[in-house]
Design a protein around this motif. Structure first.
Motif, PDB file in Angstrom:
ATOM      1  N   LYS A   1      12.295  -9.406 -18.246  1.00  0.00           N
ATOM      2  CA  LYS A   1      13.561 -10.057 -18.648  1.00  0.00           C
ATOM      3  C   LYS A   1      14.476  -9.056 -19.338  1.00  0.00           C
ATOM      4  CE  LYS A   1      11.924 -14.740 -19.577  1.00  0.00           C
ATOM      5  NZ  LYS A   1      11.541 -15.595 -20.726  1.00  0.00           N
ATOM      6  N   ILE A   2      13.900  -8.244 -20.224  1.00  0.00           N
ATOM      7  CA  ILE A   2      14.710  -7.264 -20.958  1.00  0.00           C
ATOM      8  C   ILE A   2      15.330  -6.258 -19.981  1.00  0.00           C
ATOM      9  CG2 ILE A   2      14.612  -5.372 -22.661  1.00  0.00           C
ATOM     10  CD1 ILE A   2      12.404  -7.047 -24.087  1.00  0.00           C
TER      11      ILE A   2
ATOM     12  N   GLU B   1       8.199 -10.908 -20.003  1.00  0.00           N
ATOM     13  CA  GLU B   1       9.209 -10.699 -21.054  1.00  0.00           C
ATOM     14  C   GLU B   1       9.818  -9.298 -20.959  1.00  0.00           C
ATOM     15  OE1 GLU B   1      10.382 -12.981 -22.922  1.00  0.00           O
ATOM     16  OE2 GLU B   1       8.886 -14.570 -22.697  1.00  0.00           O
TER      17      GLU B   1
ATOM     18  N   LEU C   1       6.409  -1.055 -25.868  1.00  0.00           N
ATOM     19  CA  LEU C   1       7.103  -2.341 -25.725  1.00  0.00           C
ATOM     20  C   LEU C   1       6.170  -3.384 -25.113  1.00  0.00           C
ATOM     21  CD1 LEU C   1      10.668  -3.047 -24.975  1.00  0.00           C
ATOM     22  CD2 LEU C   1       9.100  -3.967 -23.300  1.00  0.00           C
TER      23      LEU C   1
ATOM     24  N   LEU D   1      15.166   4.675 -21.823  1.00  0.00           N
ATOM     25  CA  LEU D   1      14.410   4.275 -23.009  1.00  0.00           C
ATOM     26  C   LEU D   1      12.978   3.908 -22.626  1.00  0.00           C
ATOM     27  CD1 LEU D   1      14.478   3.543 -26.044  1.00  0.00           C
ATOM     28  CD2 LEU D   1      15.265   1.277 -25.369  1.00  0.00           C
TER      29      LEU D   1
ATOM     30  N   LEU E   1      18.643   1.844 -20.738  1.00  0.00           N
ATOM     31  CA  LEU E   1      17.454   1.007 -20.826  1.00  0.00           C
ATOM     32  C   LEU E   1      16.300   1.631 -20.034  1.00  0.00           C
ATOM     33  CD1 LEU E   1      17.184  -1.637 -22.370  1.00  0.00           C
ATOM     34  CD2 LEU E   1      17.674  -2.861 -20.263  1.00  0.00           C
TER      35      LEU E   1
ATOM     36  N   LEU F   1       4.752  -6.762 -26.978  1.00  0.00           N
ATOM     37  CA  LEU F   1       4.931  -8.086 -26.358  1.00  0.00           C
ATOM     38  C   LEU F   1       3.582  -8.746 -26.089  1.00  0.00           C
ATOM     39  CD1 LEU F   1       7.867  -7.368 -23.895  1.00  0.00           C
ATOM     40  CD2 LEU F   1       7.926  -8.927 -25.854  1.00  0.00           C
TER      41      LEU F   1
END
Lengths: 320, 320
Positions: A117-118, A114, A97, A77, A74, A101
């Motif tokens: 959170k990911i 958000e 990203l 990424l 993650l 969002l």
């Protein structure tokens, strides 16, 4: 209160914020990063222009530092930069990203939440302002340079000193940044590029007042290396005196200065980019009543000339 | 074995796979989607060309259907299509995510797995082949059409029937797709665009053999509506007879045909795209020894003319 529960705010931008957050994350539960919104280069600059949004790059780096996800992929990424594709090459995945969002939520701060959170981010990342503004610099020869990237990667003669920087138009402090500063036990400024990562935060209207008003201790980490075109020939006192001139008096409680010089071999890698070791010249620092500069070995033992995470954590535990 | 533990494989592409997976997810634990790699349009087409990768679009849709994440934003994010940006407009975020993961891992199947982890996908998504191939079609007038998108969105006269489709170069069945088919209790084909989403899977070398060899029941869901340029004027028997001609004899156990015609008002919305209701003409279906066509009301009660998730789930529980 246990040290681990103390509220720490880190103000800056670029890799400096990443280094400090990474150092603090294992030891402290209550971290907030306040990051500059002056960045206008690369992937961030394109998104800023094409989407009319605030710059996502510094947000992304801070979120990655705060990520508690076991999924190493993650973080890879989020940091991944596309190398191919006519429209994609140069864009960082995490920036895209945050942009997506932002479009979905129509709210930059919610988009950051958000994304956090990911990444399972432990801590908050707060843009210093929600206003869009450009960073400008006047050089000592009278030249005006427009835009953070043009200051950062100089087309002008990098030996000419920066006289002053300012934001155009004026930008106001994000209320959530103000709240975090007022509630903090410790505010850390830097390390980071002085004129392009740190001072842009201090130029935001309301920041100086918030830093004057807070009961938090305020500490500044000076850089290890100078930057050509920005802090050419600077010693520790130049960093501190310049920062103080933007901060106003009586704000800074500590400056934490590295006193360990890297080996000539390690410094050799920096000759090409004309970066030099920042000398800890304590004698030249202007002192205020409540201000104390301290020096310590903050150097990473090998590799790039960077602050060592564990040494930063120790220094912060000392002054908390 | 409890029904919930039975192994179900869904073969297809596009929204059909999404519909079936969404229907099955609440009832079955062991789901695998095998998706076509023929897509070459839109965001997927650009990534396919610029990154020399397999098409991510159908993978993305299937992963979203299998996501067990409470975070609704995550599914929105994966489906989000950029509207602005010279290089970004038209790209779907989830496609960019799979592309970045592909570059990081240098392995398409691992990239799918990592994307699945982020979405908390319950089930597997398997590309039907790991070979890159183009879909070609010959029309009844001898014209050759190259590329899935050119077949799907016809520039040619949409009334001229497709005579045959094939892949160039030949592509071999992904061993993981083969394994899933051989271990399955039930294989579902469709619903989906006959020539561009379903048959491209059957054209892959080794697929027919795997479907002949498996002990799984094999069921085909016919479409509710025809598609201009692809299945113009098709009735249920045309769908089934065409599919059978690519599948080979003795493979299909069931065809599940909708027998509920939508109201003229609902159908009116489809006049513009020249799509018509697929008539359940049981009498024209070629029957084999083990093959049984069944009809049922599979229509969603209102809105778009689509299969109803609960009705699909009931039909599947019946034949399992």
């Amino acid at each position: 209160m246990k040290q681990a529960n103390k509220k720490i705010v880190v103000i800056g931008g670029g890799t400096g914020v990443f280094t400090v957050l990474t150092a603090l994350k294992p030891h402290f539960k209550n971290l907030t990063a306040i990051v500059t919104m002056a960045d206008d280069g690369g992937s961030t600059g394109i998104l800023r222009e094409e989407f009319g949004m605030l710059p996502p790059g510094d947000i992304r780096r801070a979120l990655i530092a705060l990520s508690a996800s076991d999924n190493k992929m993650l973080a890879n990424l989020f940091s991944y930069r596309f190398q191919e594709g006519v429209g994609l090459a140069g864009h960082t995945f995490g920036n895209l990203l945050i942009t997506a969002l932002h479009r979905i939520t129509d709210d930059f701060e919610q988009a950051i939440e958000e994304a956090g959170k990911i990444l399972l981010a432990e801590g908050k990342v707060v843009p210093v302002t929600l206003d869009r503004a450009q960073l400008l610099a006047e050089l000592e020869d009278g030249q005006i340079i427009k835009g953070e990237t043009n200051i950062d990667i100089p087309n002008h003669d990098g030996r000419i000193k920066i006289k002053r920087v300012w934001l155009k138009p004026e930008a106001a402090l994000n209320p959530n940044a103000r709240k975090a500063i007022l509630e903090a036990d410790l505010v850390i400024i830097g390390p980071g590029d002085l004129y392009t990562s740190l001072i842009p935060n201090l130029l935001v209207k309301g920041m100086r007042e918030a830093l004057q008003k807070t009961k938090a201790k305020v500490a500044y980490f000076t850089n290890l290396m100078t930057k050509f075109g920005e802090t050419n020939n600077f010693s520790a006192s130049d960093f501190i005196n310049t920062l103080q001139s933007y901060l106003g008096k009586e704000v800074l409680d500590f400056a934490i200065i590295n006193n360990r010089k890297p080996s000539p071999r390690r410094l050799a890698g920096y000759i090409k980019e004309r970066a030099e070791f920042v000398e800890p010249d304590l004698g030249n620092i202007r002192l205020n009543k409540n201000f104390m500069p301290v020096t310590a070995d903050l150097l990473r033992p090998k590799g790039f000339v960077r602050h060592d995470s564990e040494k930063i954590a120790k220094a912060i535990r000392m002054i908390l």
